[in-house]
Motif scaffolding. Structure first.
Motif, PDB file in Angstrom:
ATOM      1  N   ASN A   1       0.813  -1.224   0.000  1.00 44.85           N
ATOM      2  CA  ASN A   1       0.000   0.000   0.000  1.00 44.85           C
ATOM      3  C   ASN A   1       0.845   1.271   0.000  1.00 44.85           C
ATOM      4  N   ARG A   2       2.051   1.157  -0.547  1.00 45.42           N
ATOM      5  CA  ARG A   2       2.909   2.326  -0.705  1.00 45.42           C
ATOM      6  C   ARG A   2       3.214   2.519  -2.175  1.00 45.42           C
ATOM      7  N   THR A   3       3.537   3.754  -2.531  1.00 43.03           N
ATOM      8  CA  THR A   3       3.978   3.996  -3.904  1.00 43.03           C
ATOM      9  C   THR A   3       5.399   3.466  -4.066  1.00 43.03           C
TER      10      THR A   3
ATOM     11  N   GLU B   1       7.900   5.173  -5.089  1.00 46.89           N
ATOM     12  CA  GLU B   1       8.779   6.196  -4.534  1.00 46.89           C
ATOM     13  C   GLU B   1       8.902   6.058  -3.020  1.00 46.89           C
ATOM     14  N   GLU B   2       7.777   5.842  -2.343  1.00 46.38           N
ATOM     15  CA  GLU B   2       7.790   5.664  -0.887  1.00 46.38           C
ATOM     16  C   GLU B   2       8.514   4.379  -0.494  1.00 46.38           C
ATOM     17  N   SER B   3       8.312   3.322  -1.270  1.00 49.40           N
ATOM     18  CA  SER B   3       8.935   2.037  -0.961  1.00 49.40           C
ATOM     19  C   SER B   3      10.449   2.114  -1.074  1.00 49.40           C
TER      20      SER B   3
ATOM     21  N   ALA C   1      12.308   4.653  -0.741  1.00 47.91           N
ATOM     22  CA  ALA C   1      12.842   5.478   0.353  1.00 47.91           C
ATOM     23  C   ALA C   1      13.014   4.661   1.629  1.00 47.91           C
ATOM     24  N   GLU C   2      12.216   3.600   1.794  1.00 48.39           N
ATOM     25  CA  GLU C   2      12.287   2.762   2.993  1.00 48.39           C
ATOM     26  C   GLU C   2      13.353   1.671   2.884  1.00 48.39           C
TER      27      GLU C   2
ATOM     28  N   GLY D   1       7.246   6.260 -10.225  1.00 49.34           N
ATOM     29  CA  GLY D   1       7.315   6.781  -8.867  1.00 49.34           C
ATOM     30  C   GLY D   1       6.010   6.732  -8.096  1.00 49.34           C
ATOM     31  N   GLN D   2       4.897   7.045  -8.771  1.00 45.05           N
ATOM     32  CA  GLN D   2       3.604   7.117  -8.081  1.00 45.05           C
ATOM     33  C   GLN D   2       2.768   5.845  -8.220  1.00 45.05           C
TER      34      GLN D   2
ATOM     35  N   ARG E   1       1.233   2.624  -7.110  1.00 42.38           N
ATOM     36  CA  ARG E   1       1.003   2.096  -5.762  1.00 42.38           C
ATOM     37  C   ARG E   1       1.064   0.571  -5.789  1.00 42.38           C
TER      38      ARG E   1
END
Length: 445
Positions: free
Chosen positions: A389-391, A393-395, A397-398, A419-420, A422
């Protein structure tokens, strides 16, 4: 996990090297010199002995073993090792074989011969050759997510239209992700302004059509962009199965075998393939057969020196691409340095397949890149995953550096990650991961 590997040849040694850091590994071999070498070169317990002997296996800790890998050079010995182990314990057993008939029998009744998982080096090699033949300039090919996604490693050669281009300029399809550029000893995670250079090896992940489209972009104008006809040199078991795989893919194949009796046997076994009984170094014969105009030559002789000689002759006569099945990994650098495009070692393929199987605890599937310096893995996303449930880009970064999300398989379709995009629970995510961050990434996803 406690793993007993029987056979410390090229296959066994590579498996031991791959698994030693994460498992308790015991290696058994009859050759005292190999045992001594492994004792000093790897973090394993090496024992001298006959692996088909119950006493030897018990001395290696059979009662505590989770996994037995039989990787000697003799098929029957490998089956005997697995059967012997099962008489007093219940480890998971893996056997390496060369004989395709044994492999076919096992596939019809898995767990036959007391073997839980069997790897056939002949079948593996034939499939690898066939996949590489189909894509110009490819060095390695693997499929993920029920073949929706393809990973391919390409070499950028001198004269390729891509030399000097940036990733942004070369990215002409929405069905592809550039995962890495291997340059000398460096692994480069590319960005839009990364520029291709001659000699680069490029790892791409995408749909089979997207990968094929990129392959055509990479080919110099003077090289054929399709596989029209292929010569296979050598009627060995590998040569026969390569010819069969290529014919099944609709490629015009001719096989050259020097031994008259073996040529007759191959012709009977492969009635749909033209089998030529002649010496593959006879230039007058080769010129009559338009050998130099073939798009690819595959050498599958049972001697590396002969393979090298025929490959060099093929290049001299004008063949654009040569693929050689080699028995000794020591020759790989030599083959590449003198111009053989793709040397393929059945022992290395077999060792990687067995190591891959033992390491697929979290990943659905994985493929080794650049002498195990990196991997492409397939992960099924669950609720606990750092990707859920992350984009993209967010993934990213983690996750640690040196990770690329190359493709997403969802509901029998491939999604090109941006990037966006999901990531959902249930998605199959195909990722490029450098080896030194592998454990951290897999623990998170």
């Amino acid at each position: 996990m406690r793993i007993i590997i029987v056979g410390a040849g090229e296959v066994g040694s590579n498996i031991a090297s791959s698994l030693a850091s994460a498992h308790e590994v015991v290696v058994v071999d009859r050759d005292p010199e190999r045992v001594e070498e492994l004792t000093y070169s790897l973090d394993v317990l090496a024992k001298e002995g006959d692996g088909t002997s119950l006493e030897t296996l018990e001395d290696a800790g059979l009662d505590r073993a989770d996994l037995i890998i039989a990787s000697t050079d003799v098929d029957e010995s490998n089956l005997a090792i697995c059967g012997t182990a099962k008489t007093v314990a219940d480890p998971f057993t893996i056997a390496r074989v060369k004989n395709v008939s044994l492999f076919d029998t096992w596939k019809r009744s898995q767990n036959a011969f007391s073997v839980n998982f069997m790897v056939c080096s002949t079948s593996l090699t034939a499939e690898e050759v066939a996949q590489v033949v189909e894509l110009p300039l490819s060095l390695d090919v693997d499929r993920f997510a029920h073949e929706l996604v393809q990973m391919t490693e390409f070499r950028i050669v001198e004269g390729s239209p891509l030399v000097g281009q940036t990733i942004r300029e070369a990215d002409r399809t929405d069905a592809l992700t550039f995962a890495a550029v291997l340059r000398d000893d460096d692994i480069i995670i590319p960005h839009g302004e990364t520029t291709f250079a001659a000699g680069d090896k490029v790892v791409v992940i995408g749909s089979p059509d997207g990968v094929s489209e990129f392959a055509l972009l990479a080919v110099p104008d003077e090289m054929p962009k399709d596989v029209s006809n292929v010569f296979v040199i050598g009627g060995s078991e590998v040569g026969v199965h390569v010819a069969r795989r290529l014919h099944d893919r609709g490629i015009d194949v001719r096989l050259i075998e020097q031994d008259e009796r073996r040529a007759a046997e191959v012709a009977e076994e492969l009635p749909e393939v033209v089998v030529l009984n002649n010496d593959a170094t006879d230039t007058e014969f080769l010129e009559r057969e338009n050998f130099g105009k073939s798009s690819t030559v595959v050498t599958a002789l049972e001697n590396d020196q002969k393979n090298l000689m025929v490959s060099l002759l093929a290049k001299r006569l004008g063949v654009q691409r040569t693929i050689s099945v080699i028995e000794s990994e020591e020759y790989r650098d030599l083959f590449e340095e003198v111009g053989v495009d793709v040397p393929i070692n059945p022992q290395i393929l077999t060792g990687e397949e067995i190591a891959r199987f033992t390491r697929e605890q979290i990943a659905e599937k994985l493929s080794f890149i650049g002498d195990d310096r990196a991997e492409v893995v397939e992960i099924e996303v669950d609720e606990e995953s750092a990707l859920a449930n992350r984009t993209v880009e967010e993934s990213i970064a983690e996750l640690p550096d040196h990770v690329v999300i190359g493709a997403i398989a969802r509901d029998d379709e491939m999604v090109t990650p941006r990037g966006q995009t999901r990531i959902r629970v249930g998605d199959h995510v195909i990722m490029f991961i450098e080896a030194d961050v592998r454990e951290r990434v897999l623990a998170a996803v």
